[in-house]
Design an enzyme around this catalytic site. Structure first.
Site, short mmCIF file in Angstrom:
data_model
loop_
_atom_site.label_atom_id
_atom_site.label_comp_id
_atom_site.label_asym_id
_atom_site.label_seq_id
_atom_site.Cartn_x
_atom_site.Cartn_y
_atom_site.Cartn_z
N SER A 119 0.81 -1.22 0.00
CA SER A 119 0.00 0.00 0.00
C SER A 119 0.85 1.27 0.00
CB SER A 119 -0.93 0.00 1.21
OG SER A 119 -0.18 -0.06 2.41
N GLU A 124 -16.75 3.32 3.36
CA GLU A 124 -15.75 4.02 4.17
C GLU A 124 -15.23 3.12 5.29
OE1 GLU A 124 -13.61 7.76 4.40
OE2 GLU A 124 -15.12 7.08 3.00
#
Length: 408
Positions: free
Chosen positions: A184, A388
């Site tokens: 990431s 989210e």
């Protein structure tokens, strides 16, 4: 640093009442129609643009409110009106925040105005991060961006999913992998300008709730964007990648995922959306319980109903307090030492699902029909525990923060 307070100042009250009026007079009357049509409510967005709600200036003013309460207050009122239409109004803000967080001043000034357009020519923008195999697991992202040095262009390939305004947006902000070895940490964000060849809309999703908000796949096939469309610029990216490689080589301590940190700071806004939906359903149920009579008296006189309403109101107020605390902490720079952002989103989301379900129960058979709005509100509330970051991810973030484990 602003002190934490539960009292809104006069300016905040004025904005709250203005938003509430717009939600009551413009959003609510249109809610059922656009839910049934499952289409973007362009006329409502245009009305919001005309009065100044759908604009960069409005959201900037709320974002820079020194108390931190501007954004959650605005979200609660708009989503009190209707979640699907409200998300169509605020969805562009996801992409705008992506540019504000990572872009240069020149990029911010160039692209954010193009995301909104103006009252006579309304535009929307899309933030594209999730993928079919990379939702909560952002490290599994497969969309690639390869730099063509000879042409100073980035070439993007991949498929994004669950993109609000995906495919219909004027501007797309796309997160892609530039160095797969760094997980990431090897991600970067890119602007895809209007009418760029190779970007197309994939499947448009027919959803359980928030049906007035457009959600679709975005397909990227050899999409070429100029070098200046890399948010933050290549020099900054190269420096960040070099640091990541050095840490990996030295076996240094793993740093907190920057994307996760960003989500943690933004989650109170989603919590505020959930509070708005929960409050709307509670108010419908309260009014119904006071006017609906059975066995010669209003049903609110029955403890079984009255106690439910008492719990509903208590949970809504508790959720709002968690959201306001986290929003104030984020604005004033106080660290989320106990994952307060995730706490607010988790509790508010679960409250919205529970309260809207209780509202249906209080209305009985009427609550199960589309003649009353609580049925739609219950469908809409389901999304808060999913997008989210799911409720399960929120609990994971909270648990790892409390234990001192890294959040990956």
């Amino acid at each position: 640093m602003a002190e934490f307070t539960l009292d809104l100042n006069d300016d905040q009250k004025q904005v709250r009442d203005w938003l509430h009026g717009f939600a009551a007079d413009v959003i609510r009357p249109a809610a059922s129609e656009w839910d049934e049509r499952e289409e973007t409510p362009w006329p409502v967005i245009q009305e919001a643009a005309k009065v100044g709600i759908y604009s960069l200036d409005f959201y900037a003013q709320q974002f820079f409110d020194p108390t931190g309460l501007g954004i959650p207050m605005a979200m609660e009122e708009l989503f009190w009106g209707d979640a699907g239409i409200a998300l169509s109004i605020v969805g562009t803000g996801l992409a705008a925040v992506g540019v504000l967080a990572n872009g240069t001043e020149e990029q911010i000034g160039t692209w954010i105005p193009q995301m909104y357009g103006d009252a006579n020519d309304v535009k929307v923008a899309a933030f594209c991060s999730s993928e079919p195999d990379a939702g909560s697991d952002v490290a599994a992202m497969r969309t690639r961006a390869v730099y063509d040095e000879a042409k100073d262009e980035w070439v993007l390939n991949g498929t994004k999913t669950w993109a609000t305004n995906g495919g219909i947006a004027n501007v797309h902000v796309v997160v892609a992998v530039v160095d797969a070895d760094l997980g990431s940490k090897g991600h970067a964000s890119f602007i895809v300008p209007p009418a760029t060849p190779g970007l197309s809309q994939g499947q448009k999703f027919k959803k359980h709730g928030i049906r007035a908000s457009h959600t679709a796949e975005v397909v990227l096939e050899d999409v070429r964007v100029p070098g200046h469309c890399l948010l933050g610029g290549k020099e900054k990216l190269d420096e960040r990648l070099a640091r990541g490689r050095e840490r990996a080589k030295s076996g240094g301590e793993r740093v907190k995922n920057a994307a996760m940190a960003t989500f943690e700071a933004s989650r109170p806004a989603v919590g505020a959306m959930a509070v708005g939906t929960a409050r709307a359903a509670y108010e419908v149920a309260l009014d119904y319980a006071k006017t609906r009579s059975q066995f010669g008296r209003p049903i609110i006189d029955n403890q079984g109903i009255a106690f439910q309403l008492a719990d509903m109101r208590t949970q809504i107020d508790a959720a709002r307090l968690l959201v306001w605390r986290a929003s104030w902490m984020a604005t004033t720079g106080k660290p989320f030492t106990s994952a307060e952002g995730s706490m607010s989103k988790l509790y508010a989301s679960e409250t919205a699902k529970k309260v809207t379900a209780q509202a249906i129960q209080i209305l009985g058979g009427n609550g199960f029909t589309r003649e009353y709005p609580v049925e739609r509100m219950h469908r809409d509330a389901a999304i808060y525990t999913i997008f989210e970051g799911t409720s399960e991810i929120q609990r994971l973030v909270i648990a790892r923060t409390l234990s001192g484990m890294p959040i990956r």
